[in-house]
Design an enzyme around this catalytic site. Structure first.
Site, PDB file in Angstrom:
ATOM      1  N   THR A 183       0.847  -1.195   0.000  1.00  0.00           N
ATOM      2  CA  THR A 183       0.000   0.000   0.000  1.00  0.00           C
ATOM      3  C   THR A 183       0.881   1.243   0.000  1.00  0.00           C
ATOM      4  O   THR A 183       1.866   1.317   0.729  1.00  0.00           O
ATOM      5  CB  THR A 183      -0.929   0.026   1.224  1.00  0.00           C
ATOM      6  OG1 THR A 183      -1.774  -1.138   1.195  1.00  0.00           O
ATOM      7  CG2 THR A 183      -1.808   1.273   1.230  1.00  0.00           C
ATOM      8  N   PHE A 231       1.089   5.228   0.788  1.00  0.00           N
ATOM      9  CA  PHE A 231       0.480   6.268   1.613  1.00  0.00           C
ATOM     10  C   PHE A 231       1.059   7.629   1.243  1.00  0.00           C
ATOM     11  O   PHE A 231       2.217   7.730   0.810  1.00  0.00           O
ATOM     12  CB  PHE A 231       0.758   6.013   3.098  1.00  0.00           C
ATOM     13  CG  PHE A 231       0.097   4.784   3.658  1.00  0.00           C
ATOM     14  CD1 PHE A 231      -1.097   4.877   4.349  1.00  0.00           C
ATOM     15  CD2 PHE A 231       0.673   3.536   3.504  1.00  0.00           C
ATOM     16  CE1 PHE A 231      -1.701   3.748   4.890  1.00  0.00           C
ATOM     17  CE2 PHE A 231       0.075   2.393   4.031  1.00  0.00           C
ATOM     18  CZ  PHE A 231      -1.117   2.506   4.729  1.00  0.00           C
TER      19      PHE A 231
END
Length: 295
Positions: free
Chosen positions: A181, A183
């Site tokens: 992921t 960010f």
């Protein structure tokens, strides 16, 4: 005297969406280990915590290598009033955890956020464990620690087990090793200074209502050798005829080639808003495609 967004005292807090032990919390700990994490219910609450001065920074997920972009984030960023000052990549390692003293053979069911269950399908099938969707994996860990069923486990991060006092029965049970992921770290203050050799620039724009406007707007990046790593469109203002584009490019707006490309983009755009200029995370290179043979 009215207090502005820039005069508030520092809190040394970084806000994130979810419960303590969430992957967003892990991103906070990795990227800003000296800051106090501030859990928030929703992405809008994360942004408001920074705008109101409850926190100095926001940690927001924007995309996942398996599931694509995070819903609503691209809509919220331009309206947030905040600036991107850094990016962070977090590998999504999934652990099976349970109450102390429970063995893996005792587990009949696991609870986790819906996206984690299919990522661990092979492991769960091997042990005959069924999955049950939970609103939040770290929240499921907290609920289990507060007196859950010993035959129930949770799929979450190692950090969730550490925080809630659960025992890890198996680590890295995800089916695919690449799940990551990305960010964005956001602040009330902009920080466009060149702080690294490799910089990223993120912006949103809308093209003018003329034939081939997007093609012409993108031409400047190709002719000036600017690498665009992301270009996504999404509906704006709740109507089908208004499209906004979100883009990431390599480089700094003061680089001559980037400046020329942005100038050409602005000529064919009705609006252009730079959301942030920030150093590329060193882990970004691990997620870039390998050059084709002969390049």
């Amino acid at each position: 005297m009215e207090t502005t967004m820039t005069d508030r005292a520092a809190t040394n807090r970084i806000a994130f969406q979810g419960e303590l032990g969430a992957y967003s919390h892990e991103a906070c700990r990795n990227a800003r280990p000296g800051m106090e994490p501030l859990p928030c219910r929703a992405f809008e609450d994360v942004i408001q915590a920074v705008r109101s001065g409850q926190a100095d920074l926001a940690m927001l997920p924007v995309e996942n290598s398996t599931y694509g972009r995070v819903a609503d984030i691209h809509r919220l960023l331009p309206e947030s009033g905040l600036h991107i000052v850094d990016e962070a990549f977090v590998r999504v390692h999934i652990s099976l955890m349970a109450l102390p003293g429970v063995a893996i053979e005792d587990i009949k069911k696991v609870r986790a956020h819906l996206v984690l269950l299919p990522q661990s399908a092979a492991f769960l099938a091997r042990y005959g464990i069924r999955g049950e969707a939970a609103a939040d994996s770290a929240g499921a860990a907290a609920e289990l620690a507060q007196g859950g069923d010993p035959s129930t486990g949770v799929l979450a991060s190692d950090l969730a087990a550490e925080i809630h006092g659960l025992n890890i029965l198996a680590r890295h049970i995800e089916d695919h090793a690449h799940n990551t992921t990305r960010f964005l770290i956001m602040s009330r203050q902009d920080d466009p200074a060149r702080r690294a050799e490799k910089m990223m620039t993120t912006f949103v724009f809308r093209v003018r209502n003329i034939p081939a406007a997007l093609y012409k707007a993108m031409g400047g990046f190709a002719t000036n050798g600017v690498n665009m790593t992301k270009l996504e469109s999404y509906m704006a203002d709740g109507v089908f005829t208004a499209t906004q584009f979100y883009a990431d490019i390599e480089g700094h707006p003061e680089d001559p080639n980037v400046r020329r490309a942005l100038d050409e983009l602005s000529y064919f755009s009705s609006s252009l808003h730079i959301l942030g200029v920030y150093p590329a995370d060193p882990l970004r290179a691990e997620h870039e495609p390998a050059p084709a043979e002969g390049e």
